[in-house]
Design an enzyme around this catalytic site. Sequence first.
Site, PDB file in Angstrom:
ATOM      1  N   ASP A 171     -10.919  70.678  -4.847  1.00 41.63           N
ATOM      2  CA  ASP A 171      -9.572  70.850  -5.413  1.00 41.63           C
ATOM      3  C   ASP A 171      -8.630  69.687  -5.092  1.00 41.63           C
ATOM      4  O   ASP A 171      -8.602  69.181  -3.960  1.00 41.63           O
ATOM      5  CB  ASP A 171      -8.961  72.171  -4.922  1.00 41.63           C
ATOM      6  CG  ASP A 171      -9.667  73.366  -5.537  1.00 41.63           C
ATOM      7  OD1 ASP A 171     -10.016  73.296  -6.729  1.00 41.63           O
ATOM      8  OD2 ASP A 171      -9.882  74.366  -4.820  1.00 41.63           O
ATOM      9  N   ARG A 221      -4.963  82.135  -6.510  1.00 37.03           N
ATOM     10  CA  ARG A 221      -5.408  81.180  -5.474  1.00 37.03           C
ATOM     11  C   ARG A 221      -4.223  80.630  -4.708  1.00 37.03           C
ATOM     12  O   ARG A 221      -3.224  80.256  -5.315  1.00 37.03           O
ATOM     13  CB  ARG A 221      -6.162  80.047  -6.160  1.00 37.03           C
ATOM     14  CG  ARG A 221      -6.810  79.065  -5.189  1.00 37.03           C
ATOM     15  CD  ARG A 221      -7.486  77.927  -5.928  1.00 37.03           C
ATOM     16  NE  ARG A 221      -6.667  76.732  -5.883  1.00 37.03           N
ATOM     17  CZ  ARG A 221      -6.878  75.649  -6.625  1.00 37.03           C
ATOM     18  NH1 ARG A 221      -7.898  75.620  -7.475  1.00 37.03           N
ATOM     19  NH2 ARG A 221      -6.093  74.608  -6.527  1.00 37.03           N
ATOM     20  N   HIS A 279     -17.119  73.325  -5.854  1.00 35.10           N
ATOM     21  CA  HIS A 279     -17.350  74.619  -6.493  1.00 35.10           C
ATOM     22  C   HIS A 279     -17.357  74.484  -8.010  1.00 35.10           C
ATOM     23  O   HIS A 279     -16.854  73.496  -8.564  1.00 35.10           O
ATOM     24  CB  HIS A 279     -16.329  75.650  -6.021  1.00 35.10           C
ATOM     25  CG  HIS A 279     -14.904  75.261  -6.267  1.00 35.10           C
ATOM     26  ND1 HIS A 279     -14.252  74.312  -5.510  1.00 35.10           N
ATOM     27  CD2 HIS A 279     -14.009  75.665  -7.199  1.00 35.10           C
ATOM     28  CE1 HIS A 279     -13.013  74.165  -5.946  1.00 35.10           C
ATOM     29  NE2 HIS A 279     -12.833  74.961  -6.989  1.00 35.10           N
ATOM     30  N   HIS A 330     -16.287  70.433  -8.676  1.00 39.35           N
ATOM     31  CA  HIS A 330     -15.126  69.705  -8.140  1.00 39.35           C
ATOM     32  C   HIS A 330     -14.718  70.230  -6.771  1.00 39.35           C
ATOM     33  O   HIS A 330     -15.093  71.313  -6.343  1.00 39.35           O
ATOM     34  CB  HIS A 330     -13.923  69.796  -9.085  1.00 39.35           C
ATOM     35  CG  HIS A 330     -13.368  71.187  -9.273  1.00 39.35           C
ATOM     36  ND1 HIS A 330     -14.003  72.173  -9.989  1.00 39.35           N
ATOM     37  CD2 HIS A 330     -12.218  71.754  -8.818  1.00 39.35           C
ATOM     38  CE1 HIS A 330     -13.291  73.271  -9.972  1.00 39.35           C
ATOM     39  NE2 HIS A 330     -12.201  73.069  -9.265  1.00 39.35           N
TER      40      HIS A 330
END
Length: 291
Positions: free
Chosen positions: A115, A282, A267, A113
């Site tokens: 983000d 994150r 990723h 995917h």
Amino acid sequence: MSQMISNNADEFENSDLPFKVNRLSPNIGAELLELDLKNSLDSETKKKIYEALLVYKVIFFRNQNLTTEEHLKFGRHFGELEVHPFAPYKEGFPEVLNITHNEKNKGKENVWHSDVTWREKPSLGSILRMIEGPQIGGDTLFSDMQTAYDKLPEDIKNKLEGAIAVHDFVGFRKLLIKKGKTTEEVEAFNKKYPNPEHPVIRTHPDTKKKAIYVNKAFTQYIKGWEENESKSMLDFLYSQAAIPEYQCRFIWEKDSIAFWDNRSCQHYAVSDYWPQVRKVERVTVIGDTPY
Ligand code: SIN
């Protein structure tokens, strides 16, 4: 950020750089060495880090024992940070996603995917720091969606010209329901985050390179296409991320940082370490409307 004329890696590495570069593969991924992100970064260094992001699509830093404030500050060099409406955040720091997996909560980010493509303005890039990693495993794979686009057969490229896909926060909705949110509460989220439409092939705002911009986690269908045709094209496009020649694999250490460009790569966090603990944090830089 400033526009860049070239995103050629050799040209970039032959220019005057405030860091050394260790490439992880020919197409994607590089460690930037000899930088201490605790230090305040001058504008030239920030500019070169951003250029490195454009060139390598994902960049890595080692041994960066940053405080949460320093992590946030580094992220803000590249734009405004988002507050994720669904995922857990670090107490006192709504812009810091806390992604912890352990015996009771197996890793779930093992799907290719980019983000937050369920947002109208999805992410420019994400900056992830390893807080506590497993003894072995828990690597992250990155796949170059620009090379994947370049290598598509010409007839597919032509067919995808102007195609628009609809995205949805489907996995997070399931989580909301699991956590006991009422139908009305879920409906309120649906209204607040209506399904956005993004080009199937997007153009990078800085390099103008084209990339595949549909992903298995959030893309639902191609607008106006027959259901079967849409599904088979999307399955084909999703499968491109899994081609090893487009990838690099990052083996984490404590205080490693990865900064990936969500506009040019996807990723996949390998979930092979259960029941060990893997804890990362994150921050996510907001991007612009894809075109
Ligand atoms: C994510 O998908 O943002 C998490 C990636 C990772 O944990 O390596």
